[in-house]
Design a protein around this motif. Structure first.
Motif, short mmCIF file in Angstrom:
data_model
loop_
_atom_site.label_atom_id
_atom_site.label_comp_id
_atom_site.label_asym_id
_atom_site.label_seq_id
_atom_site.Cartn_x
_atom_site.Cartn_y
_atom_site.Cartn_z
N LYS A 125 -7.55 35.62 8.70
CA LYS A 125 -6.19 35.74 8.20
C LYS A 125 -5.30 34.72 8.89
CE LYS A 125 -2.06 38.62 8.45
NZ LYS A 125 -1.43 39.79 9.09
N CYS B 236 6.53 29.02 1.23
CA CYS B 236 5.49 28.94 0.21
C CYS B 236 5.58 27.62 -0.55
CB CYS B 236 5.61 30.11 -0.77
SG CYS B 236 5.40 31.74 -0.01
N ASN C 125 -4.05 34.31 -1.32
CA ASN C 125 -2.82 33.69 -0.82
C ASN C 125 -1.60 34.46 -1.31
OD1 ASN C 125 -0.57 31.28 -1.58
ND2 ASN C 125 -1.38 31.25 0.49
N VAL D 221 -9.61 30.52 -5.04
CA VAL D 221 -8.28 30.77 -4.49
C VAL D 221 -7.54 31.70 -5.44
CG1 VAL D 221 -6.13 29.74 -3.69
CG2 VAL D 221 -8.27 28.49 -3.40
N LEU E 147 -2.09 23.71 -0.30
CA LEU E 147 -2.98 24.68 -0.93
C LEU E 147 -3.56 24.14 -2.22
CD1 LEU E 147 -3.96 27.64 -0.57
CD2 LEU E 147 -2.09 28.31 -2.08
N THR F 202 -2.37 34.38 4.24
CA THR F 202 -3.62 34.03 3.57
C THR F 202 -4.78 34.77 4.21
OG1 THR F 202 -2.72 31.82 3.12
CG2 THR F 202 -5.08 32.13 2.81
N PRO G 212 4.44 33.07 3.46
CA PRO G 212 3.07 33.21 2.96
C PRO G 212 2.13 33.81 4.01
CG PRO G 212 3.45 30.95 3.62
CD PRO G 212 4.76 31.67 3.82
N TRP H 190 2.28 34.87 -1.89
CA TRP H 190 3.40 33.96 -2.08
C TRP H 190 4.46 34.60 -2.98
CZ3 TRP H 190 4.81 32.12 -6.98
CH2 TRP H 190 3.90 32.41 -8.00
N LEU I 119 -10.24 33.32 -1.33
CA LEU I 119 -9.06 33.18 -0.50
C LEU I 119 -7.90 33.85 -1.22
CD1 LEU I 119 -8.69 31.61 2.25
CD2 LEU I 119 -7.57 29.83 0.90
#
Length: 205
Positions: free
Chosen positions: A169, A93, A84, A111, A100, A157, A155, A86, A82
């Motif tokens: 997404k 975020c 992410n 992640v 998260l 992802t 954010p 930010w 994943l």
């Protein structure tokens, strides 16, 4: 000397022109209000990403905690992850971070943090203050790689499968509902496809 012509008296605007002007004004005002409302929409990107079903753009980015280490996208293949996006400047975020973090603690999937257009010192302080849920944090200070990924805001992802293909997404701050109703089903599909591919490989004589 000839006399200057007398100025013509101004004519009042016809009622139709006044009505059209008023309607135009309120129409423009309505568009402005709609735009402000949509800017706060957690799922502001209503169109699916053109990357879905395609290979994730290649990248080579430094690690936030040690810029001397570079991570290439190829090195992340082999298992889903994943990504992410930010930044310490991103208010949404901060709202997303506890959600998260709880998900990352399940260790369901790797992640990866993607720190976008941020000062490294600010980003490091942010993680020290709120906690670091990421396996590794990549730093893209200038934001060049973000252009390839189509990143327009934070954010955001992305779920990338073990072959490096983008499968999902989400734009905006993830909530527990988003994780349960959207991310987990997408991750289950990725895991099932990976398991089916493995079984087919073992079944081949």
């Amino acid at each position: 000397m000839s006399e200057s012509p007398a100025p013509r008296p101004s004519r009042p605007l016809p009622p139709v022109a006044i009505v059209i002007g008023v309607l135009f004004f309120f129409g423009l005002l309505g568009l402005m209000v709609y735009g402000v409302m949509k800017s706060g929409d957690p799922q502001r990107d209503v169109l699916p990403s053109p990357l879905i079903g395609k290979q994730a753009p290649a990248f080579e980015l430094p690690v936030l905690h040690d810029p001397h280490i570079q991570v290439r996208s190829e090195e992340l293949r082999g298992a889903p992850y994943l990504l992410n996006v930010w930044g310490s400047w991103c208010a949404a975020c901060r709202e997303e971070h506890p959600v998260l973090t709880r998900f990352a603690e399940t260790k369901r999937v790797r992640v990866i943090g993607y720190n976008w257009k941020d000062e490294p010192a600010d980003a490091l302080h942010w993680l020290e203050q709120l906690g670091n849920p990421f396996m590794v944090v990549l730093s893209d200070i200038e934001g060049r790689t973000a252009i390839d990924w189509g990143i327009t805001a934070a954010p955001e992802t992305f779920l990338v499968d073990g072959s490096g293909v983008v499968r999902w997404k989400y734009s905006g701050a993830m909530t527990q509902a988003v994780i349960e109703q959207k991310l987990i089903p997408a991750l289950e599909q990725v895991e099932k496809a990976q398991a089916d591919a493995g079984n087919a490989l073992h079944a081949t004589p």
